[in-house]
Design a protein around this motif. Structure first.
Motif: not given
Lengths: 466, 441, 289
Positions: C242, C244-252
């Protein structure tokens, strides 16, 4: 095996019906000739064995009957009665705003099927219960003693140990594989899609409608896309299997070569691709080749290219790149398999060839290759069918893309049938078409496997290899 | 044979007992609740939202658990707000609220997989509304709550929460649009796409826009004056498609996309965290923090630029989208009342302002939009300028997004690089026909 | 003498080439992992933990690892879940596969061929279609979402009997005359299995357990289907995928790399230690299929 196959389908069908007739006849004669204990067993399963002090068997039969009846009354019948329509009562809202769920087509289908299967199993057990009674009566008439409970248990650990071992794994396969597969096959004959989803809406049987759609070639029909993807799936599986196979073997030969040191080190380096989860390594590799990824950036920095190479956006390039990256994934595994096998080839074969003046290439073609192909035949087959359904590599690398106006249903040029059907279920909730494609995947895999299986010498001769 | 009997007995008995043991749980949900008390609609909102949700404290609301799914970056914010809500409304004390970080895209997929297993209250982007409604994952919002939605939010947001004539959700933001982030040291004139691309090329930087997305792509088509909207009924079905892509306007737009793709500086993408070497990017407010860090002193925002094709110049348009909070259909009237009150609270003016301060989400509530903090935000003002040029995003069938990706991918693959006008027109015609087919036309 | 010297020289030359090729191959194979390691040590301030298009971080730091070990992250909860799932699946799956393989290798009962063919055919249906069905089956038993960890264990091994090929192939290579001898000595088949066959099968047992142990670490699809909406039940693959594939996660992205390393290191060590058995198992078994 051979003889049975040659008797043909017709023979099998007629044998099947003869078998049914014979069974019915035996059920009848057992009832007429049997004593009262046997007759009661027709209704109360296990009654005969219990009365004859066959406690373990009798109790098992009785437990099954009680369990079955309880299941049907408490759970199964409720779903089974609606299986022809998959529900008629839709969802609604009460005046106070709360929801009133109606029939759930999904659960009706799922548990209806389970009930049908359990009924079939129950009939078989009931039939066994009758044979058991007949056998016991016969033995008693002949004056032979019936097996004791202790003997029953002991035989479970000895001559019947195989069945003991198989019981639970088979049950697991039934619940978690067979039942879902029957269910999905049924879905292909319904209109279960985004507009007909349980529990809000009902779905129902539509016959062969979805199969017609798969083979319709208009702008919105799935036909053209299906053919395109099928062809790529086969091309992919071929290259992914055989390129990996030969290059993996080459690497194994290289490492096995006399005089090469640190054999274990080389192997370990390669084996890391197996040890690191693919969703980490492949995702990273995928980003490496993106338009703004590492590879393009360095190539541009060094002035080798002016604009980014469209690794993932050009269909042909994406296909080639996937096959190449799959070498990275697959070679280590083949290498491991081949390593041990290569050492099994008798050294004197090579020695005599060398005396005859053969060069290494000739030795490879004449000695190594035939031997390896013979022993790794089944391995190659499983690799091939595995690659037909190789979800991870495709999904993580290209996600099936690039898509194209000529392809429908969200398919891309590097999609395999299996990634396509995954996207259909997740993105579009198009279960009906996904199920149809699933059946097609099965058909393709089955045809390929059965053809190869029947010509592989090492499979046919199961006993001869010890 | 005998052993098989026993084996079967043991195994079958196991299956049966397991299944029967769980039989009860499914029948439970079938029980209709027709005679539940009808007086549970909490008195709602005409003015300042949160205080008005308080219901008479002597009503027994029972107890239970309420699950909320929100995006990960507002999870702790939501926790705080829920705590405040519970404190202000002691009559709901029987309920425990649990928040889970589930992204807006995942939320819709998960709700559709299993409505019963899904969250009671969940945030989602408005493009998922039709899917969710047709999957039965949203309860209709009626009465005073519907009035609250209509009166308190901007018209676009209120419209976006509706399917047909029924309201299905509470608007939470109206910032789901896109605009231009750029590096001042690279881009000198952000008003013209050609100039931006030229600047990026000259500086060896990249210009990012996700032209293979059905969301960013209409920036060109709508900007050139085309229409693409769907009419739907309140069951989530599409009844009509209004589209005029296969016209000269559409052709101009498609050519503009193709021209953009031809630039070596162009990269397809819209996520700042997976972008490298950025000169300018078309992106939304959710990336504003990352953009500020990335560009530092050179951080700047603007509305989308104009583009010139064959001598015609037009302003890029696009979608203005919204984030919503929905409630899944409830079987228990008391819990439903609590969920409604809580969801309304989470979309109220004060909470929207607080959410803007905590996570930078632009409000949909009219009062909140007027707050000084919101008005002073650079990214939000750029967005506001851009939103004036867009249409509020309505509902689109899921197939549309996939079709738009296909069109974009085909452009990016370079297949139309040398296409004639007639060939492009044929493509647009096919696009139009396919779009219409999704509405059964 | 001279010929032998020539031969020696020839061998030296080919070995030199072989080494060159091996080093090249190793470099290619290691490259992505080196990149992963480097990225995982990139400072968060550099590119905000997102993607960059160069290899060597300008500033090394432990930011990503600190995050994973820190209180803001449930990484170790997920890691623990996966470890539990993987361990139980490894144990039960090994038992199942050994049981099925022994039965199919040593017993000749009516319907044996039929059963093997049936299972072969079952394996040809794509598993994704079953996901939604399995979800609702598990849900009946309360094994989804909050109960997803036991649910994933159950699904992980329940149908594993079908994967008997390699193990049965291995058993087939152990001479049956050993069994016969033991039977003459009065052992029953259960005893033969436990006392005679198992000790001879160490490589295949280890191979089977290793393969079973590794699968849950990579399961990012089915597990997300079963555990959705309950982050406490996620396995590490679901959670990290998630990022790297969900837009909510910035900078992961760097955290993703660091997490990947934390998964890869123990498994790689395990693999290195057990490689000998793995190779023996796979060569002994795979060939017979």
């Amino acid at each position: 095996m051979e003889k049975k196959q040659s008797s043909g389908v017709f023979g099998k069908v007629s044998a099947f019906f003869k078998g049914i007739v014979a069974n019915l006849a035996e059920i009848g004669t057992t009832f007429i000739e049997g004593d009262w204990k046997t007759k009661v067993s027709y209704v109360i399963m296990g009654f005969g064995p219990l009365m004859r002090k066959q406690f373990l068997r009798g109790a098992a039969f009785l437990a099954i009957e009680i369990g079955f009846i309880y299941y049907m009354v408490a759970f199964g019948a409720h779903y089974l009665k609606d299986i022809t329509t998959l529900g008629t009562q839709g969802r609604g809202f009460n005046p106070d705003g709360t929801v009133r769920y109606g029939d759930n087509s999904f659960l009706i289908l799922l548990f209806g099927l389970l009930s049908i299967v359990l009924i079939l199993v129950f009939i078989i057990v009931w039939r066994m219960n009758i044979s058991e009674n007949r056998r016991e009566e016969k033995r008693l008439k002949e004056g032979k003693p019936l097996p004791t409970v202790k003997h029953d248990i002991m035989s479970l650990l000895d001559e019947k140990f195989g069945l003991t071992l198989l019981a639970i794994p088979t049950l697991g396969i039934f619940v978690f594989v067979v039942l879902p597969i029957i269910f999905m096959i049924c879905i292909a004959f319904t209109n279960y899609d985004a507009n007909h989803q349980a529990p809000a809406q009902l779905f129902t049987w539509v016959g062969l409608e979805n199969f017609k759609n798969l083979f319709s070639f208009g702008t919105t029909g799935f036909g053209g896309t299906f053919i395109t993807i099928l062809i790529w799936t086969l091309i992919w599986a071929f290259f992914a299997t055989f390129l990996n196979y030969f290059m993996g073997m080459a690497v194994a030969i290289l490492i096995n070569k006399k005089g090469i040191k640190f054999k274990k080190l080389w192997r370990t380096i390669l084996v890391m691709t197996i040890a690191v989860p693919q969703f980490v390594s492949l995702l990273y590799v995928s980003k490496m080749f993106a338009a703004d990824g590492l590879v393009n950036a360095y190539l541009m920095k060094w002035g080798i290219i002016k604009s980014a190479i469209p690794f993932w956006t050009n269909a042909t390039m994406a296909k080639i790149l996937i096959i190449v990256i799959n070498l990275w994934v697959g070679i280590p595994y083949v290498m491991l398999v081949c390593t041990g096998l290569l050492m099994n080839i008798p050294e004197d074969l090579y020695e005599s060839a060398r005396i005859d003046g053969a060069n290494p290439l000739q030795m490879f073609i004449k000695i190594t290759l035939p031997y390896m192909l013979f022993v790794t035949g089944p391995f190659l087959l499983t690799q091939f069918t595995g690659n037909l359904n190789n979800f991870n590599v495709i999904y993580l690398l290209s996600g099936g893309g690039p898509q194209h106006m000529k392809l429908v249903g969200g398919a891309g040029y590097t999609d395999l049938l299996v990634t396509w059907l995954y996207k259909m279920t997740i993105n579009d909730t198009n279960y009906k078409m996904a199920a149809v494609i699933g059946i097609m995947v099965f058909a393709v895999t089955a045809v390929v496997s059965l053809v190869v299986y029947s010509i592989l010498p090492s499979v046919r001769d199961e006993e001869g290899f010890q | 044979m005998k052993k098989r009997v026993i084996a079967l007995a043991v195994s079958a008995a196991m299956v049966l007992s397991m299944l029967t043991a769980c039989g009860g749980s499914t029948t439970e949900t079938q029980a209709p609740a027709t005679d539940a008390p009808a007086a549970t609609e909490a008195p709602a909102a005409d003015g300042g939202a949160d205080e008005t949700t308080a219901a008479p404290a002597d009503v027994d609301y029972g107890s239970g658990e309420i699950t909320i799914w929100v995006a990960e970056n507002v999870q702790s914010f939501t926790d705080e707000q829920v705590a405040a809500f519970m404190e202000a409304n002691p009559q709901y004390a029987g309920y425990t609220v649990r928040t889970e970080p589930v992204g807006e895209g995942d939320a819709a997929n998960n709700m559709i997989t299993d409505v019963e297993g899904g969250a009671d209250i969940f945030g989602f982007a408005q493009d998922q509304l039709a899917r969710l409604v047709s999957a039965g994952a949203l309860m209709p919002i009626t009465g005073d709550y519907a009035t609250f939605v209509a009166e308190q939010n901007d018209a676009g947001a209120a419209g976006a929460a509706k399917m047909g004539d029924t309201t299905f959700a509470f608007p939470m933001t109206s910032d789901n649009g896109y605009f231009l982030y750029y590096d001042k040291s690279v881009v000198t004139d952000p008003s013209s796409l050609d100039a931006i691309v030229a600047d990026c090329e000259a500086a060896g930087k990249s210009f990012y826009m996700e032209i293979n997305s059905g969301w960013y792509q209409p920036a060109f088509f709508f900007g050139a004056g085309c229409t693409l909207t769907y009419d739907s009924d309140d069951m989530g079905n599409f009844t009509n498609c209004n589209i005029d892509y296969a016209t000269d306007k559409g052709l101009t737009a498609l050519k503009a996309i193709i021209n953009l793709h031809k630039s070596p500086a162009f990269v397809n993408g819209s996520s700042l965290s997976s972008a490298t070497n950025v000169g300018a990017i078309v992106d939304g407010t959710w990336d504003s923090g990352a953009a500020q860090d990335l560009f530092g002193d050179n951080y700047a925002c603007a509305k989308l630029p104009t583009v010139t094709v064959d001598g015609t110049t037009f302003q890029l348009g696009g979608f203005g989208g919204f984030k919503l909070i929905g409630i899944k259909p409830q079987t228990d009237a008391n819990k439903m009342a609590v969920c409604l009150a809580l969801a309304q609270y989470l979309s109220s003016a004060d909470v929207q302002i607080a959410r803007y301060k905590a996570a930078g989400w632009g409000p949909s509530n009219l009062t909140a939009q007027q707050s000084e903090d919101v008005k002073a935000d650079v990214a939000l003002s750029a967005l506001a300028e851009q939103l004036a040029l867009t249409i509020p995003q309505g509902q689109y069938p899921n197939d549309y997004w996939s079709l738009a990706t296909s069109l974009g991918d085909t452009v990016i693959a370079g297949e139309y690089d040398n296409a004639t006008d007639d060939e492009l027109m044929a493509v647009l015609q096919e696009f139009e026909t396919t779009c219409k087919s999704y509405a059964g036309q | 003498m001279k010929e032998q010297k020539l031969h020696m020289q020839h061998r030296k030359l080919t070995n030199g080439i072989a080494y060159a090729v091996l080093i090249l191959i190793s470099a290619i194979w290691l490259f992505p992992f080196v990149c992963l390691v480097l990225q995982s040590f990139r400072s968060y301030t550099e590119g905000n933990g997102g993607m960059v298009n160069y290899l060597l971080p300008k500033k090394f730091s432990l930011d990503s690892y600190k995050f994973l070990f820190g209180p803001d992250s449930q990484f170790f909860k997920w890691y623990g879940n996966t470890l539990i799932i993987a361990s139980f699946v490894a144990i039960f799956q090994t038992i199942f596969i050994l049981a099925v393989s022994y039965a199919l290798s040593r017993f000749r009962f009516k319907g044996r061929q039929l059963l093997m063919r049936f299972w072969l055919i079952l394996g040809m249906f794509p598993g994704f279609l079953s996901m939604i069905c399995l979800y609702f089956l598990l849900k009946q038993f309360g094994l989804t979402q909050a109960g997803a960890v036991p649910g994933l264990i159950l699904v992980g091994f329940a149908s594993s009997g079908m994967g008997y090929y390699v193990c049965k192939g291995y058993f087939d290579t152990i001479p049956k005359s050993l069994d016969e001898a033991a039977r003459i000595d009065g052992a029953n088949r259960a005893q033969i299995f436990a006392i005679l066959l198992l000790p001879l099968s160490k490589p295949i047992v280890i191979y089977t357990a290793l393969v079973a142990f590794m699968a849950p670490w990579c399961d990012y699809i089915f597990a997300s289907y079963i555990a959705f909406g309950y982050s406490n039940s996620y396995n590490v693959a679901v959670a990290m995928y998630r990022w790297v594939n969900t837009n909510d996660y910035q900078g992961y992205f760097t955290r993703f790399c660091a997490g990947g390393i934390l998964i890869a290191v123990p498994i790689t060590i395990l693999f290195m230690c057990l490689q000998k058995y793995y190779v023996e198992g796979v060569t002994g078994g795979a060939v017979k299929g």
